[in-house]
Design a protein around this motif. Structure first.
Motif, mmCIF file in Angstrom:
data_model
loop_
_atom_site.group_PDB
_atom_site.id
_atom_site.type_symbol
_atom_site.label_atom_id
_atom_site.label_comp_id
_atom_site.label_asym_id
_atom_site.label_seq_id
_atom_site.Cartn_x
_atom_site.Cartn_y
_atom_site.Cartn_z
ATOM 1 N N VAL A 111 0.847 -1.189 0.000
ATOM 2 C CA VAL A 111 0.000 0.000 0.000
ATOM 3 C C VAL A 111 0.885 1.243 0.000
ATOM 4 O O VAL A 111 1.806 1.365 0.821
ATOM 5 C CB VAL A 111 -0.916 0.023 1.237
ATOM 6 N N ALA A 112 0.613 2.173 -0.908
ATOM 7 C CA ALA A 112 1.387 3.410 -0.956
ATOM 8 C C ALA A 112 1.118 4.253 0.278
ATOM 9 O O ALA A 112 -0.011 4.348 0.764
ATOM 10 C CB ALA A 112 1.043 4.198 -2.218
ATOM 11 N N VAL A 113 2.160 4.897 0.801
ATOM 12 C CA VAL A 113 2.046 5.777 1.966
ATOM 13 C C VAL A 113 1.785 7.199 1.487
ATOM 14 O O VAL A 113 2.543 7.728 0.663
ATOM 15 C CB VAL A 113 3.331 5.733 2.812
ATOM 16 N N PRO A 114 0.736 7.838 1.972
ATOM 17 C CA PRO A 114 0.481 9.232 1.571
ATOM 18 C C PRO A 114 1.665 10.140 1.926
ATOM 19 O O PRO A 114 2.345 9.928 2.934
ATOM 20 C CB PRO A 114 -0.761 9.612 2.380
ATOM 21 N N PRO A 129 -5.160 0.998 12.859
ATOM 22 C CA PRO A 129 -6.340 1.657 12.306
ATOM 23 C C PRO A 129 -7.389 0.691 11.774
ATOM 24 O O PRO A 129 -8.591 0.921 11.953
ATOM 25 C CB PRO A 129 -5.765 2.536 11.193
ATOM 26 N N ILE A 130 -6.967 -0.378 11.121
ATOM 27 C CA ILE A 130 -7.942 -1.353 10.633
ATOM 28 C C ILE A 130 -8.666 -2.003 11.809
ATOM 29 O O ILE A 130 -9.887 -2.231 11.764
ATOM 30 C CB ILE A 130 -7.270 -2.421 9.754
ATOM 31 N N THR A 131 -7.934 -2.271 12.884
ATOM 32 C CA THR A 131 -8.576 -2.816 14.082
ATOM 33 C C THR A 131 -9.618 -1.844 14.611
ATOM 34 O O THR A 131 -10.735 -2.246 14.991
ATOM 35 C CB THR A 131 -7.528 -3.115 15.158
ATOM 36 N N VAL A 289 -8.650 -0.757 4.297
ATOM 37 C CA VAL A 289 -7.314 -0.182 4.077
ATOM 38 C C VAL A 289 -7.426 1.297 3.712
ATOM 39 O O VAL A 289 -6.658 2.135 4.209
ATOM 40 C CB VAL A 289 -6.561 -0.968 2.985
ATOM 41 N N ALA A 290 -8.379 1.627 2.857
ATOM 42 C CA ALA A 290 -8.589 3.035 2.493
ATOM 43 C C ALA A 290 -8.969 3.863 3.715
ATOM 44 O O ALA A 290 -8.491 4.992 3.903
ATOM 45 C CB ALA A 290 -9.663 3.140 1.415
ATOM 46 N N ALA A 291 -9.833 3.303 4.584
ATOM 47 C CA ALA A 291 -10.218 4.004 5.809
ATOM 48 C C ALA A 291 -9.015 4.176 6.734
ATOM 49 O O ALA A 291 -8.857 5.226 7.381
ATOM 50 C CB ALA A 291 -11.330 3.239 6.516
ATOM 51 N N ALA A 292 -8.163 3.165 6.801
ATOM 52 C CA ALA A 292 -6.975 3.248 7.652
ATOM 53 C C ALA A 292 -6.037 4.366 7.198
ATOM 54 O O ALA A 292 -5.458 5.092 8.020
ATOM 55 C CB ALA A 292 -6.239 1.906 7.651
ATOM 56 N N LYS A 293 -5.890 4.526 5.901
ATOM 57 C CA LYS A 293 -5.050 5.609 5.382
ATOM 58 C C LYS A 293 -5.631 6.974 5.742
ATOM 59 O O LYS A 293 -4.890 7.911 6.096
ATOM 60 C CB LYS A 293 -4.894 5.469 3.862
#
Length: 335
Positions: A111-114, A129-131, A289-293
């Protein structure tokens, strides 16, 4: 040569984890991404997996499931997520064996890091964050959460606990945080002045929770500890309430009289990142994953780092990761 953390038997992590040397990886094949690791977190769940490993397996198991690093190469004809390219910062999860200087990962878990997320946050950008996202979704499955119901969480000063509190505030979910000590409660009140915080070191802490709920039903409790504390949470729950266990920090089991279930119609659920990895659909995983980012970008100040160690100080890092009163995640820099 490359260094990697492995273990060949279960037991106390500081005793059984070891660092081995192996040849550096070859070029990635189709479907693979080669990542040079820059940091990885020591999650409590990682250490629980080491404890639970067969005592006399003899087969080396790779440690860790999350790390951040830089893409070195991408296998030919490999589809990758947006932003994943040679030289880009990425986080890898889930990848068994992430505690390594080099990771040969399946492209789907890279996953790319912002750009606005620093390395210290990137190293812990997904698991915690996913948890938090998973627990919020499970809590909101109860009809009263988001309305008049109160969400109660223990270990609220943990990395997951702080993120969940921040997420609940952002989504107007009423929450009461529970920690062990008044010292921890005072620190958490500074972070979240609008959230009631209760310390279990006080004999009347359960009454303090009821007072904080202010007449509203305590509908859902989240707990990573278990044991006697979980039993107390069952007493606090309103009829029809739900206890969600997502860890097993306590050594003793949860004792549950049948009358508690019969008369209060309670629901008990177990959730873990391991079950998420095996049970969640590809679409659900991508959404989480999107929410975690987004959480990593919005709440960077909640991703505390307790300390950073080198691979040569692995035992000290493991000890620190389970130290009572620790605030933040322990990171290891493998180079």
């Amino acid at each position: 040569m490359s260094r990697r953390v492995v273990y060949t038997r279960g037991g106390p992590p500081a005793d059984v984890l070891t660092v081995i040397e192996e040849p550096e990886p070859a070029a990635p094949q189709t479907g693979q991404v080669l990542v040079r690791t820059t940091a990885f977190p020591v999650h409590p769940g990682d250490l629980q997996a080491v404890e639970a490993y067969p005592r006399n397996s003899g087969q080396p198991a790779p440690a860790g499931i999350e790390a951040t690093g830089v893409v070195e190469a991408i296998g030919p004809d490999t589809p990758v997520a947006p932003g994943v390219e040679p030289g880009a910062r990425v986080t890898v999860f889930p990848h068994p064996g992430a505690w390594s200087q080099w990771i040969m990962a399946a492209a789907r878990v890279v996953v790319a890091v912002p750009a606005k997320v620093p390395d210290e946050v990137a190293a812990q950008m997904l698991v915690n964050p996913i948890t938090a996202v998973m627990l919020r979704r499970e809590a909101e499955a109860h009809a009263s959460i988001g309305y008049d119901g109160v969400l109660l969480q223990t270990a609220a000063g943990s990395s997951v606990g702080r993120l969940l509190t921040a997420v609940c505030l952002a989504h107007s979910i009423s929450i009461v945080d529970v920690v062990r000590s008044e010292r921890g409660a005072a620190e958490l009140r500074k972070r979240f002045p609008d959230v009631p915080v209760v310390a279990t070191e006080h004999a009347g802490w359960a009454d303090d929770v009821r007072s904080a709920a202010d007449g509203r039903p305590v509908s859902v409790a989240l707990d990573p500890i278990g044991g006697k504390l979980a039993e107390s949470l069952l007493d606090l729950l309103t009829p029809g309430g739900k206890l969600i266990c997502y860890g097993q920090m306590a050594a003793e089991p949860i004792s549950l009289p049948a009358s508690t279930l019969l008369h209060k119609s309670l629901t008990l659920r177990g959730r873990s990142i391991g079950r998420w990895m095996s049970d969640a659909s590809a679409e659900r995983q991508a959404s989480d994953v999107a929410a975690a980012k987004l959480i990593a970008m919005a709440f960077k100040d909640q991703f505390d780092v307790a300390a950073t160690y080198g691979l040569g100080d692995l035992a000290e890092a493991v000890e620190h990761a389970v130290r009572p009163g620790k605030v933040g995640t322990v990171l290891i820099r493998p180079w």
